[in-house]
Scaffold this motif. Structure first.
Motif, mmCIF file in Angstrom:
data_model
loop_
_atom_site.group_PDB
_atom_site.id
_atom_site.type_symbol
_atom_site.label_atom_id
_atom_site.label_comp_id
_atom_site.label_asym_id
_atom_site.label_seq_id
_atom_site.Cartn_x
_atom_site.Cartn_y
_atom_site.Cartn_z
ATOM 1 N N ASN A 116 0.826 -1.203 0.000
ATOM 2 C CA ASN A 116 0.000 0.000 0.000
ATOM 3 C C ASN A 116 0.864 1.257 0.000
ATOM 4 O O ASN A 116 2.082 1.192 0.175
ATOM 5 N N TYR A 117 0.195 2.367 -0.181
ATOM 6 C CA TYR A 117 0.818 3.683 -0.030
ATOM 7 C C TYR A 117 0.338 4.328 1.268
ATOM 8 O O TYR A 117 -0.832 4.188 1.644
ATOM 9 N N ASN A 118 1.236 5.013 1.947
ATOM 10 C CA ASN A 118 0.871 5.839 3.090
ATOM 11 C C ASN A 118 0.747 7.286 2.634
ATOM 12 O O ASN A 118 1.638 7.805 1.956
ATOM 13 N N GLN A 130 -4.391 5.470 3.767
ATOM 14 C CA GLN A 130 -3.619 4.514 2.987
ATOM 15 C C GLN A 130 -4.380 4.189 1.710
ATOM 16 O O GLN A 130 -5.606 4.366 1.635
ATOM 17 N N ASP A 143 -4.191 1.238 -1.725
ATOM 18 C CA ASP A 143 -3.505 0.155 -2.433
ATOM 19 C C ASP A 143 -3.551 0.367 -3.942
ATOM 20 O O ASP A 143 -3.188 -0.509 -4.720
ATOM 21 N N GLU A 156 9.255 0.695 4.273
ATOM 22 C CA GLU A 156 8.647 1.900 3.716
ATOM 23 C C GLU A 156 9.672 2.668 2.896
ATOM 24 O O GLU A 156 10.812 2.865 3.334
#
Length: 520
Positions: free
Chosen positions: A344-346, A365, A367, A396
């Motif tokens: 995923n992205y934060n 978050q 995905d 990360e």
């Protein structure tokens, strides 16, 4: 013979620097330097030769072999820049089918060649293992096996040729193309590509990584079957009779450092810990550690054992936005990561520029490669976003570029205030080409120029008006600028690239300059 420098840089009387004729010899630790065009570094004629740990440079043909058997190990052969465009390295004629050529752990750099850069033809058996074969500038074709009795081609890297990397045709026995990396073919169109195969019914093609090419495997006459190969960034995996068998994978192989392979470059094609190529080769083939084989040049029984590194994903890049004024909804987009273990992205947000991402400013978050943020409750005039990529092990990435957002007026609207940024070129060092990227925050006139270390202009890459946004442009050192360098290839060394941005009213608003390194 052992440990000698053979300096033929002023040789004019003979075309051959080292010549073996009708003998059996051992030859090692030699440095053979030629005078340039029309010269052959090492010639083997009707002989049996075992040679190792030698370097051949400044010649047109590195090794000329005819009706002979050779064992060549740990050579470095560098075919330089000559106008004749015939710089192939190995030429083998053995009509009796009795010759055996074994090439292991060698490094071949070829800058110009209209012929295949490594050419084997007319009989004999070829065993080519654990070699690095890199094309540069205008090397048209990589390695070609023609009219051979038998070919074993394993655990090699072939990269950077213009039309095809590996070609096989008219063999009388089996050909094994197993556990290789065939990458970065520049202009493959209908034929060519990573592998060009004639007589596919006698060819075993498996456990290879095929990346960055228009065509992966091209068949001719008889169909060739692709089994347990990994394809990445390949427009046409199989063509002209080639077909997909079982176990093929279409994914990012997750190399440790996926930069363009160049001499003395920083590339590292070992697999990361969660690569989809690990233990996914042909089940009948095992690695050195007796597990199921990996796909690629370090897999199989003659590959390597090494520690798989667990690295963070790549940093997100190429951000864009869309804003719905009526509902105050901001949508951010960027390029999607392709790592096999990506999760995923934060999304981080703050009211302070250049903030440090952390748990206190993590707002969400995603995905996918976009994020939708409702700004109806935001009272601050300026807000800032930073986005990172996270894998399944919670590694990360570094955050991507900061995105600045201005909420304007009583009736809010949003404008992404992009900074003016000139990024470091990628790859760096490079050969022959690299990508220079930059961002501008508003409609401007942009000039992007390349200079040599003396400050002389090499090429103007951009010279026009552009809207706000992120841009990428390729600099190709193989031709230089037709206007400023007469189309001649550039030499190795440090080069500078500079951006100048002219805003409204013909006022300069931004300039920057960075260094890049060309290594041949």
């Amino acid at each position: 013979m052992d440990s000698t420098i053979i300096d033929g840089s002023v040789l004019t009387a003979s075309n051959y620097l080292v010549y073996f004729f009708e003998n059996s010899s051992t030859f090692r630790n030699f440095n053979i330097i030629g005078p340039g065009a029309d010269k052959v570094g090492m010639t083997v004629w009707y002989s049996v030769i075992e040679a190792s740990d030698c370097r051949i440079s400044e010649v047109e043909i590195g090794l000329l072999q005819a009706t002979s058997s050779v064992k060549i190990k740990r050579f470095i052969i560098n075919i330089d820049d000559y106008d004749t465009y015939s710089g192939y390295i190995i030429h083998d004629a053995c009509p009796e089918n009795t010759c055996l050529s074994i090439f292991t752990e060698n490094i071949f750099f070829i800058k110009h060649s209209s012929w295949p850069s490594l050419l084997y033809f007319f009989g004999g058996e070829q065993i080519i293992k654990n070699n690095i074969i890199i094309g540069e500038i205008s090397a048209r074709k990589g390695i070609s096996f023609e009219s051979q009795k038998r070919v074993i081609f394993k655990n090699n890297l072939v990269s950077g040729f213009r039309y095809e990397n590996v070609s096989v045709s008219s063999h009388s026995d089996s050909v094994f193309l197993v556990n290789n990396n065939s990458m970065n073919v520049l202009y493959a169109n209908v034929y060519g590509g990573a592998f060009q195969i004639n007589q596919g019914d006698k060819t075993i093609l498996k456990n290879n990584i095929i990346q960055n090419t228009n065509i992966g495997v091209s068949g001719y006459l008889d169909a060739v079957r692709s089994d347990y190969n990994l394809f990445n960034n390949v427009n046409t995996p199989v063509s002209n009779g080639a077909y997909l068998g079982e176990g093929n994978i279409f994914a990012n192989p997750m190399f440790v450092n996926d930069t363009l392979p160049v001499p003395n470059g920083t590339y590292d094609l070992h697999l990361q810990k969660y690569s989809p190529a690990i233990d996914k080769g042909d089940p009948s083939i095992t690695d050195v550690d007796k597990t199921r084989s990996d796909i690629g040049m370090y897999g199989g029984p003659e590959g390597e054992t090494y520690v798989y590194l667990d690295l963070p994903p790549r940093t997100p890049k190429n951000f864009a936005y869309d804003y719905n004024t009526a509902h105050r909804i901001l949508t951010l987009t960027w390029d999607m990561n392709t790592e096999y273990d990506f999760r995923n992205y934060n999304i981080y947000r703050d009211t302070i520029s250049e903030f440090t991402p952390g748990e206190f400013n993590l707002i969400g978050q995603s995905d996918t490669s976009y994020y939708v943020d409702n700004l109806s409750s935001i009272t601050a005039q300026n807000i800032y976003y930073r986005i990172t990529a996270v894998d399944s092990q919670d590694n990360e990435s570094q955050p991507g570029n900061e995105i600045a957002v201005l909420i304007v007026g009583v009736k809010p609207g949003v404008e992404i205030l992009r900074d003016y940024i000139l990024y470091q070129n990628y790859p760096n060092p490079f050969n022959p080409s690299t990508i220079i990227s930059y961002e501008i925050k508003e409609h401007s006139y942009v000039k992007l120029m390349v200079y040599d270390i003396k400050g002389e202009l090499i090429e103007v890459l951009v010279n026009k008006e552009q809207d706000a946004g992120y841009y990428e442009v390729e600099f190709d050192a193989s031709v230089g600028s037709k206007q400023y360098a007469a189309g001649k290839p550039l030499a190795s060394g440090i080069y500078l690239y500079r951006i100048e941005v002219i805003g409204k009213g013909n006022i300069p608003v931004y300039s920057d300059m960075k260094k890049m390194i060309l290594i041949k």
